[in-house]
Design a protein around this motif. Structure first.
Motif, PDB file in Angstrom:
ATOM      1  N   GLU A  88      18.170   3.708 -10.174  1.00  0.00           N
ATOM      2  CA  GLU A  88      18.873   2.969  -9.115  1.00  0.00           C
ATOM      3  C   GLU A  88      18.154   3.161  -7.782  1.00  0.00           C
ATOM      4  N   PHE A  89      17.773   4.402  -7.498  1.00  0.00           N
ATOM      5  CA  PHE A  89      17.059   4.682  -6.253  1.00  0.00           C
ATOM      6  C   PHE A  89      15.752   3.899  -6.208  1.00  0.00           C
ATOM      7  N   LEU A  90      15.009   3.908  -7.337  1.00  0.00           N
ATOM      8  CA  LEU A  90      13.740   3.173  -7.372  1.00  0.00           C
ATOM      9  C   LEU A  90      13.960   1.674  -7.189  1.00  0.00           C
ATOM     10  N   ALA A  91      15.000   1.143  -7.821  1.00  0.00           N
ATOM     11  CA  ALA A  91      15.288  -0.286  -7.694  1.00  0.00           C
ATOM     12  C   ALA A  91      15.606  -0.628  -6.234  1.00  0.00           C
ATOM     13  N   GLN A  92      16.422   0.211  -5.605  1.00  0.00           N
ATOM     14  CA  GLN A  92      16.768  -0.018  -4.207  1.00  0.00           C
ATOM     15  C   GLN A  92      15.527   0.096  -3.325  1.00  0.00           C
ATOM     16  N   LEU A  93      14.712   1.088  -3.587  1.00  0.00           N
ATOM     17  CA  LEU A  93      13.508   1.304  -2.796  1.00  0.00           C
ATOM     18  C   LEU A  93      12.530   0.146  -2.967  1.00  0.00           C
ATOM     19  N   GLU A  94      12.414  -0.315  -4.209  1.00  0.00           N
ATOM     20  CA  GLU A  94      11.521  -1.434  -4.472  1.00  0.00           C
ATOM     21  C   GLU A  94      12.015  -2.699  -3.760  1.00  0.00           C
ATOM     22  N   ALA A  95      13.310  -2.930  -3.820  1.00  0.00           N
ATOM     23  CA  ALA A  95      13.872  -4.096  -3.130  1.00  0.00           C
ATOM     24  C   ALA A  95      13.661  -3.970  -1.620  1.00  0.00           C
ATOM     25  N   HIS A  96      13.867  -2.791  -1.109  1.00  0.00           N
ATOM     26  CA  HIS A  96      13.678  -2.544   0.319  1.00  0.00           C
ATOM     27  C   HIS A  96      12.208  -2.770   0.702  1.00  0.00           C
ATOM     28  N   HIS A  97      11.314  -2.264  -0.172  1.00  0.00           N
ATOM     29  CA  HIS A  97       9.886  -2.406   0.090  1.00  0.00           C
ATOM     30  C   HIS A  97       9.488  -3.878   0.084  1.00  0.00           C
ATOM     31  N   GLN A  98      10.029  -4.627  -0.850  1.00  0.00           N
ATOM     32  CA  GLN A  98       9.708  -6.062  -0.904  1.00  0.00           C
ATOM     33  C   GLN A  98      10.203  -6.772   0.347  1.00  0.00           C
ATOM     34  N   ARG A  99      11.418  -6.407   0.794  1.00  0.00           N
ATOM     35  CA  ARG A  99      11.940  -7.013   2.037  1.00  0.00           C
ATOM     36  C   ARG A  99      11.052  -6.630   3.228  1.00  0.00           C
ATOM     37  N   ALA A 100      10.653  -5.341   3.251  1.00  0.00           N
ATOM     38  CA  ALA A 100       9.813  -4.878   4.355  1.00  0.00           C
ATOM     39  C   ALA A 100       8.453  -5.568   4.324  1.00  0.00           C
ATOM     40  N   ALA A 101       7.911  -5.761   3.113  1.00  0.00           N
ATOM     41  CA  ALA A 101       6.608  -6.424   2.989  1.00  0.00           C
ATOM     42  C   ALA A 101       6.711  -7.863   3.474  1.00  0.00           C
ATOM     43  N   LEU A 102       7.845  -8.491   3.168  1.00  0.00           N
ATOM     44  CA  LEU A 102       8.051  -9.863   3.658  1.00  0.00           C
ATOM     45  C   LEU A 102       8.117  -9.881   5.181  1.00  0.00           C
ATOM     46  N   ASN A 103       8.685  -8.837   5.738  1.00  0.00           N
ATOM     47  CA  ASN A 103       8.794  -8.753   7.196  1.00  0.00           C
ATOM     48  C   ASN A 103       7.503  -8.231   7.820  1.00  0.00           C
ATOM     49  N   GLY A 104       6.572  -7.773   6.977  1.00  0.00           N
ATOM     50  CA  GLY A 104       5.290  -7.314   7.482  1.00  0.00           C
ATOM     51  C   GLY A 104       5.328  -5.939   8.107  1.00  0.00           C
ATOM     52  N   ARG A 105       6.275  -5.106   7.731  1.00  0.00           N
ATOM     53  CA  ARG A 105       6.288  -3.760   8.316  1.00  0.00           C
ATOM     54  C   ARG A 105       6.668  -2.734   7.250  1.00  0.00           C
ATOM     55  N   LYS A 106       6.227  -1.512   7.464  1.00  0.00           N
ATOM     56  CA  LYS A 106       6.530  -0.403   6.555  1.00  0.00           C
ATOM     57  C   LYS A 106       7.722   0.367   7.101  1.00  0.00           C
ATOM     58  N   THR A 107       8.594   0.743   6.231  1.00  0.00           N
ATOM     59  CA  THR A 107       9.763   1.510   6.670  1.00  0.00           C
ATOM     60  C   THR A 107       9.517   2.995   6.446  1.00  0.00           C
ATOM     61  N   ARG A 108      10.407   3.758   7.060  1.00  0.00           N
ATOM     62  CA  ARG A 108      10.283   5.217   6.934  1.00  0.00           C
ATOM     63  C   ARG A 108      10.379   5.656   5.474  1.00  0.00           C
ATOM     64  N   SER A 109      11.316   5.092   4.698  1.00  0.00           N
ATOM     65  CA  SER A 109      11.470   5.500   3.308  1.00  0.00           C
ATOM     66  C   SER A 109      10.236   5.136   2.501  1.00  0.00           C
ATOM     67  N   CYS A 110       9.576   4.060   2.821  1.00  0.00           N
ATOM     68  CA  CYS A 110       8.348   3.710   2.120  1.00  0.00           C
ATOM     69  C   CYS A 110       7.260   4.734   2.414  1.00  0.00           C
ATOM     70  N   ARG A 111       7.188   5.161   3.693  1.00  0.00           N
ATOM     71  CA  ARG A 111       6.189   6.175   4.049  1.00  0.00           C
ATOM     72  C   ARG A 111       6.491   7.487   3.347  1.00  0.00           C
ATOM     73  N   LEU A 112       7.786   7.840   3.294  1.00  0.00           N
ATOM     74  CA  LEU A 112       8.160   9.091   2.624  1.00  0.00           C
ATOM     75  C   LEU A 112       7.770   9.028   1.139  1.00  0.00           C
ATOM     76  N   LEU A 113       8.014   7.886   0.529  1.00  0.00           N
ATOM     77  CA  LEU A 113       7.679   7.732  -0.879  1.00  0.00           C
ATOM     78  C   LEU A 113       6.168   7.802  -1.065  1.00  0.00           C
ATOM     79  N   ARG A 114       5.451   7.101  -0.198  1.00  0.00           N
ATOM     80  CA  ARG A 114       4.005   7.079  -0.274  1.00  0.00           C
ATOM     81  C   ARG A 114       3.428   8.485  -0.098  1.00  0.00           C
ATOM     82  N   ASP A 115       3.987   9.241   0.841  1.00  0.00           N
ATOM     83  CA  ASP A 115       3.484  10.586   1.141  1.00  0.00           C
ATOM     84  C   ASP A 115       3.987  11.633   0.163  1.00  0.00           C
ATOM     85  N   GLY A 116       4.864  11.231  -0.760  1.00  0.00           N
ATOM     86  CA  GLY A 116       5.359  12.171  -1.778  1.00  0.00           C
ATOM     87  C   GLY A 116       6.379  13.148  -1.250  1.00  0.00           C
TER      88      GLY A 116
END
Length: 120
Positions: A88-116
């Motif tokens: 569920e967390f991954l699905a939410q994060l993926e949806a959030h990431h897709q929305r952020a990518a559409l908006n052209g910006r990275k969110t804090r949670s995406c950076r946290l995920l990317r940085d491990g």
């Protein structure tokens, strides 16, 4: 005459001795049979006790298996709940990431995920 009487007396004494010996042997055999019957009864009682012990241990084993299975089921449910939460967390994060990518910006949670730094 005296000889005949002595001979009859001897034969009578011999018959009494044989009868007494026969009775003594019968008595010994009866005592031995009673002894064997007591041993058989003791063996039967021992068998009953052993059967009761076997039944008790079998019940105990079944109870232990049931408890073990319940514990396994509980752990499986916990792990499945964790897996479901992570999905569920991954699905939410993926949806959030897709929305952020559409908006052209990275969110804090995406950076946290990317940085491990976020535990899945």
């Amino acid at each position: 005459r005296e000889y005949e009487r002595a001979e009859r007396e001897y034969e009578r004494a011999e018959r009494e001795y044989e009868r007494a010996e026969h009775n003594r042997l019968i008595q010994e055999w009866q005592e031995y049979i009673q002894h064997l019957m007591r041993e058989v009864e003791t063996a039967k009682q021992d068998c009953v006790l052993l059967e009761e012990k076997v039944a008790y241990f079998e019940d105990d084993r079944k109870r232990a298996e049931q408890v073990h299975q319940m514990e396994l089921d509980h752990v499986k449910k916990q792990l499945q709940a964790e897996v479901d939460d992570k999905k569920e967390f991954l699905a939410q994060l993926e949806a959030h990431h897709q929305r952020a990518a559409l908006n052209g910006r990275k969110t804090r949670s995406c950076r946290l995920l990317r940085d491990g730094r976020h535990s899945l």
